[in-house]
Design a protein around this motif. Structure first.
Motif, PDB file in Angstrom:
ATOM      1  N   UNK A 210      90.119  49.405  18.807  1.00 20.60           N
ATOM      2  CA  UNK A 210      90.355  50.842  18.929  1.00 20.60           C
ATOM      3  C   UNK A 210      89.094  51.543  19.436  1.00 20.60           C
ATOM      4  N   UNK A 211      87.944  51.121  18.920  1.00 20.46           N
ATOM      5  CA  UNK A 211      86.675  51.718  19.365  1.00 20.46           C
ATOM      6  C   UNK A 211      86.481  51.541  20.868  1.00 20.46           C
ATOM      7  N   UNK A 212      86.911  50.394  21.369  1.00 12.45           N
ATOM      8  CA  UNK A 212      86.721  50.118  22.795  1.00 12.45           C
ATOM      9  C   UNK A 212      87.450  51.128  23.669  1.00 12.45           C
ATOM     10  N   UNK A 213      88.497  51.761  23.147  1.00  5.56           N
ATOM     11  CA  UNK A 213      89.224  52.744  23.969  1.00  5.56           C
ATOM     12  C   UNK A 213      88.434  54.035  24.150  1.00  5.56           C
ATOM     13  N   UNK A 214      87.364  54.209  23.361  1.00  4.41           N
ATOM     14  CA  UNK A 214      86.468  55.354  23.609  1.00  4.41           C
ATOM     15  C   UNK A 214      85.067  54.845  23.966  1.00  4.41           C
ATOM     16  N   UNK A 215      85.011  53.598  24.415  1.00  5.77           N
ATOM     17  CA  UNK A 215      83.755  53.065  24.944  1.00  5.77           C
ATOM     18  C   UNK A 215      82.733  52.634  23.902  1.00  5.77           C
ATOM     19  N   UNK A 216      83.157  52.423  22.667  1.00  3.68           N
ATOM     20  CA  UNK A 216      82.208  51.995  21.636  1.00  3.68           C
ATOM     21  C   UNK A 216      82.529  50.559  21.175  1.00  3.68           C
ATOM     22  N   UNK A 217      81.554  49.941  20.515  1.00  2.00           N
ATOM     23  CA  UNK A 217      81.746  48.578  20.012  1.00  2.00           C
ATOM     24  C   UNK A 217      80.751  48.325  18.880  1.00  2.00           C
ATOM     25  N   UNK A 218      81.221  47.771  17.793  1.00  2.00           N
ATOM     26  CA  UNK A 218      80.332  47.410  16.679  1.00  2.00           C
ATOM     27  C   UNK A 218      80.169  45.888  16.695  1.00  2.00           C
ATOM     28  N   UNK A 219      78.923  45.366  16.668  1.00  2.00           N
ATOM     29  CA  UNK A 219      78.754  43.924  16.704  1.00  2.00           C
ATOM     30  C   UNK A 219      79.141  43.274  15.377  1.00  2.00           C
ATOM     31  N   UNK A 220      80.395  42.847  15.304  1.00  4.64           N
ATOM     32  CA  UNK A 220      80.865  42.180  14.073  1.00  4.64           C
ATOM     33  C   UNK A 220      81.873  41.103  14.439  1.00  4.64           C
TER      34      UNK A 220
END
Ligand SMILES: Cc1cc2nc3c(=O)[nH]c(=O)nc-3n(C[C@H](O)[C@H](O)[C@H](O)COP(=O)(O)OP(=O)(O)OC[C@H]3O[C@@H](n4cnc5c(N)ncnc54)[C@H](O)[C@@H]3O)c2cc1C
Lengths: 375, 108
Positions: A210-220
């Protein structure tokens, strides 16, 4: 019913449910969207129930200490459901001088964070828990640690938030967050669309999609953890237990059954499917670990075993933040296998971020942008 | 899987004469407790089970699973076919820790 609310929460695990609860108490109109048919079907209903401060990452320690002081002891009353909280301490056991060294390291780190935890010898440990194997030579002891029932706590937050007017929709898989005029505002599911001033993402290991749809990513990464439960036994001891080797951990529940978890070394080698697969080797290994420390339990019957994914962050602590990159979005994910114990505090903070209040504790260690490339 | 709005109106809980009937014998859960849980938002077998422990005892729901399902379907006004069973998990029968521990002939 209108699909516009003050806040949308994505993911009805304990973090999402507790956040919904705090926000309804602030008088906000809240919608919670859950992909699964079942509320709390992720890690929140599959965990070992540990409400532990000892052994926690120094950055996370203040959050769980705050919760143990301010939330856990009164949570059953607050939510109107007995969530079976026991605060009878945590024994982390050692059998060899190397084990003791490991325990001393953990203890020193926790003491410098202000926690009351200390090393004790076999006879003191035996006084606290008379059922220990004689092979134990020492332990760390944190008298204010404890455990609660995660199934009940997760659903109790849901029940209380729903009573306060939060609208929960299960079977609602979020596929996208859309910005309007530069702010996260619209949430798209496979069947519908919703709007709110603030969007809180608490979708555990699936948050990145879901984060990727606003250009974000958490390294997990996902990691598979497994647990088992025994038949009920007369009350023996109510401490939380663990070992220096992490070969098992667990506790006796109010019902009388023991809930244990363990590790195999295969945890990170999993992939996300429809539901987490329990392996055939984990529970037997956990049983071997238990019997090494508690031979008295060897004839107790195992009734059930299960698995769950944890959202293991690169630095093993969560992201709790309203990232500058996407105004209107609040993130609470990456709880790295210890999100149950800190859930009340984490949710209180997420609710404060959502309405722009000062957070009750400093969250600079949990910022979204803390991850830097190596060079 | 379709959206299930937990705020939809299912009416108010009203006590019934057979609410004291025990449905899950292992964990001694009554029909009234199950009905009340449904009005508290537990809309399927898994949630009711996790909230009340019905079906979590030694027999793992072999006796009461059907009954619980029927009660939920009736209160929500849906067909039983719309409700999934709770998941079955290993071991198939309760098994002593020392025996479970010695898979692959290991004996420690
Ligand atoms: C076996 C095991 C043992 C553990 N033991 C402990 C312990 O002893 N102590 C402790 O503190 N912690 C423990 N943990 C960790 C703890 O369970 C988690 O950190 C905590 O439950 C996280 O809660 P959550 O709400 O963030 O995530 P989850 O409970 O995973 O909730 C995330 C929710 O988001 C939903 N979702 C995902 N994608 C979407 C989408 N696209 N749209 C809508 N919804 C979506 C999921 O279906 C899920 O319901 C353990 C974890 C496991 C697996």
């Amino acid at each position: 019913m209108s699909n516009v609310s003050d806040v949308i929460i994505i993911g009805a695990g304990i973090i999402g449910n507790a956040t919904a609860y705090f926000l309804t108490k602030k008088g906000l109109k809240v919608t919670v969207l859950e992909k699964s048919e079942y509320i709390g079907n992720g890690g929140s209903s599959r965990n070992g129930g540990g409400v532990r401060q000892s052994g926690r990452h120094p950055a996370e320690l203040p959050l769980v200490m705050y919760g143990v002081k301010n939330y856990w002891p009164t949570l059953s009353e607050e939510l109107g459901t007995d969530i079976e909280y026991y605060q009878e301490g945590n024994l982390r056991l050692g059998k060899t001088p190397e084990h003791i060294k490991t325990l001393e390291g953990l203890t020193n780190s926790a003491v410098s964070g202000g926690l009351d935890v200390r090393m004790i010898d076999y006879s003191e440990a035996k006084e606290i828990c008379p059922y220990l194997s004689e092979e134990v030579i020492g332990a760390s002891w944190c008298p204010t640690d404890g455990h609660a029932n995660p199934l009940l706590a997760t659903l109790a937050y849901y029940r209380a938030a729903r009573r306060n007017g939060a609208r929960f929709i299960s079977g609602a898989e979020v596929t996208e967050i859309r910005k309007i005029a530069g702010r996260a505002r619209r949430v798209i599911t496979t069947e519908d669309s919703f709007e709110a001033d603030t969007i809180i993402l608490t979708a555990g290991i699936e948050s990145n999609r879901i984060l990727e749809t606003v250009g974000l990513h958490v390294p997990m990464n996902p990691a598979l953890l497994e647990c088992l439960v025994t038949e009920d036994s007369p009350p023996l001891f109510y401490q939380m237990l663990g070992t220096a080797m992490a070969d098992f951990y667990g506790h006796q529940s109010k019902h009388g059954s023991f809930v244990f978890g363990g590790t195999t070394g295969f945890e990170p080698y999993t992939s996300l499917g429809k539901s987490p697969p329990a392996t055939s080797s984990s529970a037997p290994g956990t049983c071997r670990g238990i019997m090494k420390y508690f031979p008295v339990l060897k004839d107790l019957k195992i009734v059930r075993s299960w698995a769950g994914w944890m959202d293991d962050c690169m630095d093993h602590i969560p992201v709790i933040d309203a990232p500058e990159e996407v105004p209107g979005l609040v993130i609470g994910c990456g709880f790295s296998g210890h999100g149950f114990g800190i859930s009340p505090t984490a949710a209180a903070i997420l609710s404060q971020l959502a309405v722009g209040e000062n957070t009750v504790l400093d969250i600079s260690k949990f910022k979204y942008d803390r991850f830097k490339v190596r060079t | 899987m379709s959206a299930n709005d937990r705020s939809r109106d299912i009416g108010a809980f009203s006590a019934a004469p057979d609410d004291d009937m025990i449905v899950c014998r292992c964990e001694e859960v009554t029909k009234g407790e199950i009905r009340r849980a449904i009005y508290d938002g537990m809309f399927n077998v898994r949630e009711v089970r996790r909230f009340l422990r019905c079906g979590m005892g030694l027999c793992q729901g072999q006796t009461c699973a059907k009954l619980v399902k029927a009660i939920i379907a009736r209160e929500l006004g849906i067909s039983q076919g719309e409700l999934e069973d709770a998941a079955g998990r290993a071991p198939a029968r309760p098994i002593e820790m020392r025996i479970f521990a010695s898979e692959r002939g290991r004996d420690e």
